[in-house]
Scaffold this motif. Structure first.
Motif, mmCIF file in Angstrom:
data_model
loop_
_atom_site.group_PDB
_atom_site.id
_atom_site.type_symbol
_atom_site.label_atom_id
_atom_site.label_comp_id
_atom_site.label_asym_id
_atom_site.label_seq_id
_atom_site.Cartn_x
_atom_site.Cartn_y
_atom_site.Cartn_z
ATOM 1 N N TYR A 127 0.830 -1.212 0.000
ATOM 2 C CA TYR A 127 0.000 0.000 0.000
ATOM 3 C C TYR A 127 0.864 1.261 0.000
ATOM 4 O O TYR A 127 0.421 2.339 -0.411
ATOM 5 C CB TYR A 127 -0.940 0.000 1.217
ATOM 6 C CG TYR A 127 -0.262 0.339 2.525
ATOM 7 C CD1 TYR A 127 -0.231 1.654 2.997
ATOM 8 C CD2 TYR A 127 0.381 -0.641 3.284
ATOM 9 C CE1 TYR A 127 0.406 1.974 4.191
ATOM 10 C CE2 TYR A 127 1.014 -0.332 4.468
ATOM 11 C CZ TYR A 127 1.035 0.974 4.916
ATOM 12 O OH TYR A 127 1.670 1.290 6.091
ATOM 13 N N GLN A 128 2.126 1.128 0.454
ATOM 14 C CA GLN A 128 3.019 2.289 0.518
ATOM 15 C C GLN A 128 3.542 2.699 -0.859
ATOM 16 O O GLN A 128 3.978 3.836 -1.036
ATOM 17 C CB GLN A 128 4.211 1.980 1.434
ATOM 18 C CG GLN A 128 3.823 1.722 2.875
ATOM 19 C CD GLN A 128 5.005 1.316 3.729
ATOM 20 O OE1 GLN A 128 6.050 0.883 3.237
ATOM 21 N NE2 GLN A 128 4.855 1.452 5.045
ATOM 22 N N SER A 129 3.484 1.784 -1.835
ATOM 23 C CA SER A 129 4.154 2.031 -3.122
ATOM 24 C C SER A 129 3.183 2.174 -4.288
ATOM 25 O O SER A 129 3.620 2.174 -5.437
ATOM 26 C CB SER A 129 5.144 0.898 -3.417
ATOM 27 O OG SER A 129 4.483 -0.358 -3.489
ATOM 28 N N MET A 130 1.880 2.301 -4.006
ATOM 29 C CA MET A 130 0.890 2.449 -5.081
ATOM 30 C C MET A 130 -0.242 3.372 -4.657
ATOM 31 O O MET A 130 -0.491 3.578 -3.479
ATOM 32 C CB MET A 130 0.296 1.085 -5.474
ATOM 33 C CG MET A 130 -0.339 0.271 -4.353
ATOM 34 S SD MET A 130 -1.856 0.886 -3.563
ATOM 35 C CE MET A 130 -2.975 0.856 -4.972
ATOM 36 N N VAL A 131 -0.888 3.935 -5.662
ATOM 37 C CA VAL A 131 -2.143 4.635 -5.446
ATOM 38 C C VAL A 131 -2.961 4.504 -6.719
ATOM 39 O O VAL A 131 -2.417 4.585 -7.824
ATOM 40 C CB VAL A 131 -1.924 6.120 -5.076
ATOM 41 C CG1 VAL A 131 -1.249 6.905 -6.196
ATOM 42 C CG2 VAL A 131 -3.235 6.775 -4.677
ATOM 43 N N CYS A 132 -4.236 4.237 -6.578
ATOM 44 C CA CYS A 132 -5.118 4.151 -7.739
ATOM 45 C C CYS A 132 -5.781 5.505 -7.974
ATOM 46 O O CYS A 132 -6.376 6.074 -7.051
ATOM 47 C CB CYS A 132 -6.199 3.089 -7.535
ATOM 48 S SG CYS A 132 -5.594 1.402 -7.690
ATOM 49 N N VAL A 133 -5.647 5.994 -9.205
ATOM 50 C CA VAL A 133 -6.376 7.173 -9.668
ATOM 51 C C VAL A 133 -6.996 6.746 -10.995
ATOM 52 O O VAL A 133 -6.287 6.603 -11.989
ATOM 53 C CB VAL A 133 -5.469 8.397 -9.824
ATOM 54 C CG1 VAL A 133 -6.286 9.620 -10.220
ATOM 55 C CG2 VAL A 133 -4.695 8.671 -8.533
ATOM 56 N N GLU A 134 -8.302 6.526 -10.993
ATOM 57 C CA GLU A 134 -8.953 5.764 -12.051
ATOM 58 C C GLU A 134 -9.860 6.636 -12.923
ATOM 59 O O GLU A 134 -10.674 7.401 -12.415
ATOM 60 C CB GLU A 134 -9.794 4.644 -11.426
ATOM 61 C CG GLU A 134 -9.010 3.778 -10.448
ATOM 62 C CD GLU A 134 -9.916 2.916 -9.604
ATOM 63 O OE1 GLU A 134 -11.027 2.575 -10.070
ATOM 64 O OE2 GLU A 134 -9.534 2.580 -8.465
ATOM 65 N N THR A 135 -9.706 6.487 -14.221
ATOM 66 C CA THR A 135 -10.521 7.176 -15.206
ATOM 67 C C THR A 135 -11.818 6.398 -15.376
ATOM 68 O O THR A 135 -11.787 5.216 -15.723
ATOM 69 C CB THR A 135 -9.761 7.242 -16.544
ATOM 70 O OG1 THR A 135 -8.485 7.864 -16.313
ATOM 71 C CG2 THR A 135 -10.537 7.992 -17.594
ATOM 72 N N CYS A 136 -12.978 7.057 -15.157
ATOM 73 C CA CYS A 136 -14.228 6.296 -15.022
ATOM 74 C C CYS A 136 -15.403 6.919 -15.764
ATOM 75 O O CYS A 136 -15.430 8.115 -16.055
ATOM 76 C CB CYS A 136 -14.615 6.193 -13.543
ATOM 77 S SG CYS A 136 -13.371 5.452 -12.490
ATOM 78 N N ARG A 137 -16.385 6.062 -16.036
ATOM 79 C CA ARG A 137 -17.727 6.459 -16.436
ATOM 80 C C ARG A 137 -18.699 5.738 -15.506
ATOM 81 O O ARG A 137 -19.133 4.619 -15.801
ATOM 82 C CB ARG A 137 -17.990 6.103 -17.908
ATOM 83 C CG ARG A 137 -17.179 6.919 -18.892
ATOM 84 C CD ARG A 137 -17.602 8.393 -18.916
ATOM 85 N NE ARG A 137 -18.988 8.582 -19.279
ATOM 86 C CZ ARG A 137 -19.395 8.910 -20.501
ATOM 87 N NH1 ARG A 137 -18.520 9.090 -21.473
ATOM 88 N NH2 ARG A 137 -20.681 9.086 -20.760
ATOM 89 N N ILE A 138 -19.005 6.365 -14.381
ATOM 90 C CA ILE A 138 -19.858 5.745 -13.364
ATOM 91 C C ILE A 138 -21.176 6.504 -13.240
ATOM 92 O O ILE A 138 -22.250 5.966 -13.496
ATOM 93 C CB ILE A 138 -19.136 5.679 -12.000
ATOM 94 C CG1 ILE A 138 -17.853 4.852 -12.123
ATOM 95 C CG2 ILE A 138 -20.053 5.083 -10.934
ATOM 96 C CD1 ILE A 138 -16.959 4.908 -10.905
ATOM 97 N N ASN A 139 -21.117 7.768 -12.825
ATOM 98 C CA ASN A 139 -22.336 8.556 -12.654
ATOM 99 C C ASN A 139 -22.965 8.980 -13.975
ATOM 100 O O ASN A 139 -24.148 9.310 -14.013
ATOM 101 C CB ASN A 139 -22.043 9.777 -11.780
ATOM 102 C CG ASN A 139 -21.831 9.392 -10.317
ATOM 103 O OD1 ASN A 139 -22.746 8.944 -9.647
ATOM 104 N ND2 ASN A 139 -20.612 9.528 -9.853
ATOM 105 N N LYS A 140 -22.191 8.959 -15.045
ATOM 106 C CA LYS A 140 -22.714 9.186 -16.396
ATOM 107 C C LYS A 140 -22.319 7.975 -17.231
ATOM 108 O O LYS A 140 -21.281 7.964 -17.880
ATOM 109 C CB LYS A 140 -22.167 10.479 -16.996
ATOM 110 C CG LYS A 140 -22.633 11.716 -16.266
ATOM 111 C CD LYS A 140 -22.067 12.986 -16.912
ATOM 112 C CE LYS A 140 -22.506 14.224 -16.135
ATOM 113 N NZ LYS A 140 -21.904 15.462 -16.696
ATOM 114 N N PRO A 141 -23.123 6.901 -17.205
ATOM 115 C CA PRO A 141 -22.762 5.669 -17.915
ATOM 116 C C PRO A 141 -22.550 5.902 -19.407
ATOM 117 O O PRO A 141 -23.061 6.866 -19.991
ATOM 118 C CB PRO A 141 -23.964 4.757 -17.667
ATOM 119 C CG PRO A 141 -24.613 5.286 -16.432
ATOM 120 C CD PRO A 141 -24.404 6.764 -16.482
ATOM 121 N N LEU A 142 -21.782 5.008 -20.006
ATOM 122 C CA LEU A 142 -21.633 4.997 -21.461
ATOM 123 C C LEU A 142 -22.953 4.535 -22.070
ATOM 124 O O LEU A 142 -23.450 3.451 -21.739
ATOM 125 C CB LEU A 142 -20.511 4.048 -21.866
ATOM 126 C CG LEU A 142 -19.097 4.437 -21.431
ATOM 127 C CD1 LEU A 142 -18.169 3.230 -21.520
ATOM 128 C CD2 LEU A 142 -18.557 5.585 -22.260
#
Length: 290
Positions: free
Chosen positions: A258-273
């Motif tokens: 957990y010390q060597s990573m972080v997720c920053v994710e590109t998403c379509r959640i609240n506005k679905p495709l």
């Protein structure tokens, strides 16, 4: 030996697809190993999963892969850029959709002085119909060089939520600041890690949240380098770090990772495709070190 070094070492015994791309079996999975003058990287055909990416100018990967990642059929791979599609989270079974668990087809592999370009595709078939019965087509394009670009295109007659679930390699989570997230978010945890500065995020506990009005350009600074993430046609950005207890509880994640990573994710959640049968719905990202 690190798992990334093991993957890169398998390049020597793989079959050549181009000057810089070899295909091999790693664990149970077919993997494309890339050794180009601009970068090293690898892609699993299961899930069209970019496993890691390290520009030649960097001493450590920008896209991170867990030392305990599984390379088994129909098991999710911890790290890289998993494709969550056609649903995100627990909106269906399996969690985060089936696209990351099934085999994709390699349609093209090209390279030039700027890097390597791959196109992979998935259409409804016997493997996918166990999870989802509607017809669809999906394509993933990946460019790796001094920059990394990933774009998902899809067609069908339904709405899809999705995330390009990028794990970034960082020096130390204690020194990380993520900027450009905006001040509107949905927290997915009972104990909120409130930002001291709106639109920015630092880490001192588990974080799992959906930012709903992030900037197009987001930066991840870890005290040593700044990674710029530019989102294209995204509606949300998810941030995640499991912190101490959850890291220990995950079998495919080392206790201290957990010390060597972080997720920053590109998403379509609240506005679905909103998919159509004859027109592509598209979103993606570009990553560079600045």
């Amino acid at each position: 030996m690190s798992i990334i070094k093991q993957i890169l070492d398998s390049y020597a015994t793989g079959s050549s697809l181009s000057l810089s791309v070899h295909q091999n079996i790693f664990g149970e999975l077919p993997v494309l190993v890339i050794k180009h003058p601009t970068c090293s990287a690898a892609v699993s055909l299961q899930g069209a999963h970019l496993l890691f990416w390290q520009p030649s100018t960097e001493t450590t990967p920008v896209i991170w892969l867990s030392q305990k990642a599984n390379f088994k059929k129909e098991m999710a791979i911890r790290g890289g850029v998993p494709i969550c599609w056609p649903w995100f989270g627990k909106l269906g079974d399996p969690m985060h959709g089936f696209a990351r668990l099934v085999q994709w087809q390699l349609d093209s592999c090209k390279e030039d002085n700027n890097g390597v370009d791959l196109t992979l595709s998935l259409t409804n078939n016997q493997q996918t119909e166990r999870f989802f019965t509607k017809p669809f087509q999906a394509w993933l394009t990946i460019h790796v060089g001094q920059t990394c670009e990933v774009t998902l295109s899809c067609q069908g007659d339904f709405e899809a939520t999705s995330a390009l679930h990028t794990y970034f390699g960082i020096n130390n989570i204690d020194n990380v600041t993520v900027k450009g997230l905006g001040d509107s978010y949905q927290d997915r945890l009972p104990v909120e890690n409130k930002p001291t500065i709106l639109g920015q995020l630092t880490f001192n506990q588990e974080v799992d949240r959906v930012y709903t009005d992030a900037d197009e350009a987001i930066t991840v600074f870890d005290g040593k380098r700044t990674i710029k993430l530019t989102n294209v046609n995204a509606s949300d950005v998810v941030t995640w770090n499991p912190w101490i207890d959850k890291a220990k509880a995950m079998a495919d994640f080392a206790d201290q990772e957990y010390q060597s990573m972080v997720c920053v994710e590109t998403c379509r959640i609240n506005k679905p495709l909103k998919l159509a049968a004859t027109q592509n719905s598209v979103y993606g990202f570009k990553i560079e070190v600045i």
